[in-house]
Design an enzyme around this catalytic site. Sequence first.
Site, short mmCIF file in Angstrom:
data_model
loop_
_atom_site.label_atom_id
_atom_site.label_comp_id
_atom_site.label_asym_id
_atom_site.label_seq_id
_atom_site.Cartn_x
_atom_site.Cartn_y
_atom_site.Cartn_z
N CYS A 112 0.83 -1.20 0.00
CA CYS A 112 0.00 0.00 0.00
C CYS A 112 0.86 1.25 0.00
O CYS A 112 1.63 1.48 -0.92
CB CYS A 112 -0.96 -0.06 1.18
SG CYS A 112 -2.32 1.12 1.13
N HIS A 113 0.79 2.08 1.05
CA HIS A 113 1.58 3.31 1.15
C HIS A 113 2.95 3.08 1.81
O HIS A 113 3.74 4.02 1.91
CB HIS A 113 0.81 4.37 1.96
CG HIS A 113 -0.38 4.92 1.25
ND1 HIS A 113 -1.58 4.24 1.18
CD2 HIS A 113 -0.56 6.08 0.58
CE1 HIS A 113 -2.46 4.96 0.51
NE2 HIS A 113 -1.87 6.10 0.12
#
Length: 187
Positions: A112-113
């Site tokens: 994800c991030h």
Amino acid sequence: MTQQVEGKRVAILATHGFEESELAVPKAKLQQQGIVVHVVSPEAKGIKAWAGNDWGDTYDVDVALDDVSEHDYHALVLPGGLFNPDALRQDEKALSFVNAFFQAHKPVAAICHAPWILINAGVVEGRRLTSYPSVEQDLRNAGADWVDEQVVVDNGLVTSRKPDDLDIFCHKLVEEIHEGRHEKQHA
């Protein structure tokens, strides 16, 4: 494969605001393989998850970041979320911990991030990886070869885009732990 990874140790580095499934699912799947998993954090006690659109459960911290080194683990997992990677990418001890895994050629998995942390740790230049789409330009600007795929494995570096990719992310992570050190894994 269970016998080859049983007893290995994996650190999950996180702080407040991690995406709940991106910590809980890898932790459970690794433990099912007989892998010892420690939640490592700059926080000394519990850390609060982000679950969808609101705060989720509080998770115990097994070991404070101040009390560990990469020598204690065979691999590292970095869950995403928005708050968690943004805080960790500004924490020099966290960045040194992450960088040490690359220096030691050990598997690292980020979803994800979480590649924001990898950018600030200085380990993405020339590497092929994926992330949540909003991190694409940051990775390209840092010299990474970004692709939009469920999972990307580049010499011990495993990356995925989002919680929907967790099954294949965890599968590839276990494969990389089984393979062990990757000489081309570098900082």
